[in-house]
Design a protein around this motif. Structure first.
Motif, mmCIF file in Angstrom:
data_model
loop_
_atom_site.group_PDB
_atom_site.id
_atom_site.type_symbol
_atom_site.label_atom_id
_atom_site.label_comp_id
_atom_site.label_asym_id
_atom_site.label_seq_id
_atom_site.Cartn_x
_atom_site.Cartn_y
_atom_site.Cartn_z
ATOM 1 N N SER A 259 0.812 -1.211 0.000
ATOM 2 C CA SER A 259 0.000 0.000 0.000
ATOM 3 C C SER A 259 0.854 1.273 0.000
ATOM 4 O O SER A 259 0.355 2.362 -0.253
ATOM 5 N N ASP A 260 2.138 1.132 0.267
ATOM 6 C CA ASP A 260 3.057 2.272 0.292
ATOM 7 C C ASP A 260 3.541 2.564 -1.124
ATOM 8 O O ASP A 260 3.675 1.657 -1.962
ATOM 9 N N LYS A 266 6.714 0.197 7.620
ATOM 10 C CA LYS A 266 7.337 1.050 8.635
ATOM 11 C C LYS A 266 8.671 0.460 9.085
ATOM 12 O O LYS A 266 9.636 1.195 9.306
ATOM 13 N N HIS A 267 8.725 -0.872 9.226
ATOM 14 C CA HIS A 267 9.995 -1.511 9.582
ATOM 15 C C HIS A 267 11.078 -1.159 8.555
ATOM 16 O O HIS A 267 12.235 -0.926 8.909
ATOM 17 N N ALA A 327 12.660 -2.442 -5.760
ATOM 18 C CA ALA A 327 11.419 -3.213 -5.844
ATOM 19 C C ALA A 327 10.744 -3.178 -4.481
ATOM 20 O O ALA A 327 11.401 -2.925 -3.462
ATOM 21 N N PRO A 328 9.440 -3.417 -4.420
ATOM 22 C CA PRO A 328 8.749 -3.431 -3.125
ATOM 23 C C PRO A 328 9.377 -4.434 -2.159
ATOM 24 O O PRO A 328 9.736 -5.550 -2.544
#
Length: 443
Positions: A259-260, A266-267, A327-328
């Protein structure tokens, strides 16, 4: 792999010798060749070395033997010499783990990480030159490889298919899953990429890969070098580390959040924050030589860029920043070079990243522009710092960094600083050809 399983493999594969290997501080591999019949003895007692003779291992000539005890989970039968099995080892003295062993330092850190519920996965991308010696110096070995922008040059790659395909074939026979190999940004420079794996396994792979690449080069009468900056006008040798942090069972990538906008959790941002906070001290480990800082410059090379970020930044798919997000759920640290000891580098990187997570250190805004179009003063005005300009400056930062000091061990940090400051002093007290040419008749 148990001793019984190793014994069965010896019989099945016709292994006659073990090459019991370890690395010292500077990443130089040391080894002894021992007959396979000694398996029971070396599995329990190890192989003895005079530590003082084997590099910077915290020993004097009067100290007892260092015993290298093989970790058979790292065993690889050498495809180009099938009667020999290479195996990484950890060092012991008088039956106790030796705190000056880089692999032991990483093993200790990984246990701490695992106890906290994490597992680091890493993919390492070594770059190297193939060179030949000429007139007391070195030159790129392929005289036809003379383009100013040789990166991905198909013709240059095709002239070296024998070397490249043999290298890839051997690595894939070892089970590494090579997915690409290319001609890099400098003349006679190459890069090979294999699948990521758990941090200790990946460090072992890089150690063996350097031995393999050098061995294949020597068979052709060449020298393979991972030196960070062997030619002043050409791009240097990096070794980019791609990293993701998983849960201890390896089922969930804790850096991933689709979703970011970057695909980072956050980690991940906190891990990034730790790397940015400790970047100047990390440089002493990930760029560990005098020569490393001749790669870490913004001045362009013949090809037009150094591809070695000097500013403490992060961004998306931007190769001018220190930490790229390709990449994600994955980050790439681009300042690690070919001279870095992988066991020490991963230990220090992990310590910095975990500090970021534990203290929820925010990395600040991402940087999506070309950092090389800005001056240091312009970037500093935006709150962006620069990496150390030389090894001595980096060592000062490392000495003051308590987090990295604790991770590597106070005794080891003391030895590391002593050895590296001596290296800096030797360099500083050497009169170079450049100085003679510039100053001989000046004034």
């Amino acid at each position: 792999m148990t001793q019984t399983e190793v014994a069965a493999l010896v019989r099945e594969k016709g292994i006659r010798y073990f090459m019991v290997s370890f690395v010292e501080m500077n990443g130089i591999s040391r080894a002894k060749l021992v007959p396979a019949e000694t398996l029971e003895d070396i599995a329990s007692d190890g192989v003895g070395f005079a530590g003082f003779a084997a590099g910077d291992l915290g020993q004097g000539p009067h100290d007892p033997d260092i015993m290298a005890i093989p970790d058979f989970s790292s065993l690889h039968v050498l495809p180009w010499q099938r009667e020999i099995a290479w195996v990484a080892s950890n060092l012991y003295v008088n039956g106790r783990p030796w705190p000056y062993c880089p692999r032991t330092i990483l093993t200790k850190m990984l246990k701490k990480v695992n106890d906290r519920g994490y597992r680091l996965m890493v993919g390492m991308e070594p770059e190297f030159f193939l060179v030949r010696r000429e007139n007391g110096g070195i030159v790129p070995f392929d005289p036809l490889d003379s383009s100013a922008k040789p990166c991905y040059n198909q013709q240059a790659l095709s002239r070296n298919l024998d070397f490249v395909t043999r290298l890839v074939g051997i690595m894939n026979e070892l089970g590494w899953g090579v997915y690409q190999c290319d001609h890099e940004d400098a003349n006679s420079q190459f890069e090979v990429n294999w699948q990521y794996s758990e941090a200790l396994n990946q460090s072992d792979r890089l150690t063996l890969a350097k031995f393999l690449i050098r061995s294949l080069a020597e068979q052709q009468g060449l020298t393979a070098t991972f030196m960070p900056k062997p030619f002043k006008n050409l791009t240097g040798n990096g070794c980019h580390y791609h990293m993701s942090l998983w849960d201890a069972e390896g089922g969930t990538n804790l850096l991933l959040d689709r979703s970011d906008s970057h695909g980072l959790s956050k980690h991940a941002y906190w891990f990034l924050g730790g790397l940015l906070k400790h970047a100047r001290a990390l440089a002493a480990i990930t760029s560990p030589t005098v020569n490393s800082y001749k790669r870490l410059v913004s001045r362009p090379t013949t090809s037009g860029a150094t591809w070695a970020p000097v500013y403490i930044t992060y961004g998306g798919n931007n190769r001018t920043v220190m930490i790229r997000v390709p990449a994600p759920g994955r980050i790439e640290k681009r300042t690690v070079d070919g001279a870095a000891n992988p066991y020490l580098a991963v230990t220090a990187i992990l310590a910095a990243g975990l500090d970021g997570i534990e203290n929820q250190i925010e990395p600040g805004p991402r940087f999506d522009e070309n950092t090389y179009t800005y001056t240091v003063e312009e970037l500093q005005g935006r709150g962006i710092k620069v990496l150390p300009a030389n090894l001595n400056e980096a060592l000062d930062e490392l000495e003051a960094d308590e987090v990295l000091g604790e991770a590597l061990g106070s005794d080891y940090i003391s030895l590391y600083l002593q050895v590296k400051r001596r290296e800096w002093d030797e360099y500083h007290n050497t009169v170079s050809d450049w100085e003679v040419e510039r100053y001989l008749t000046a004034g």
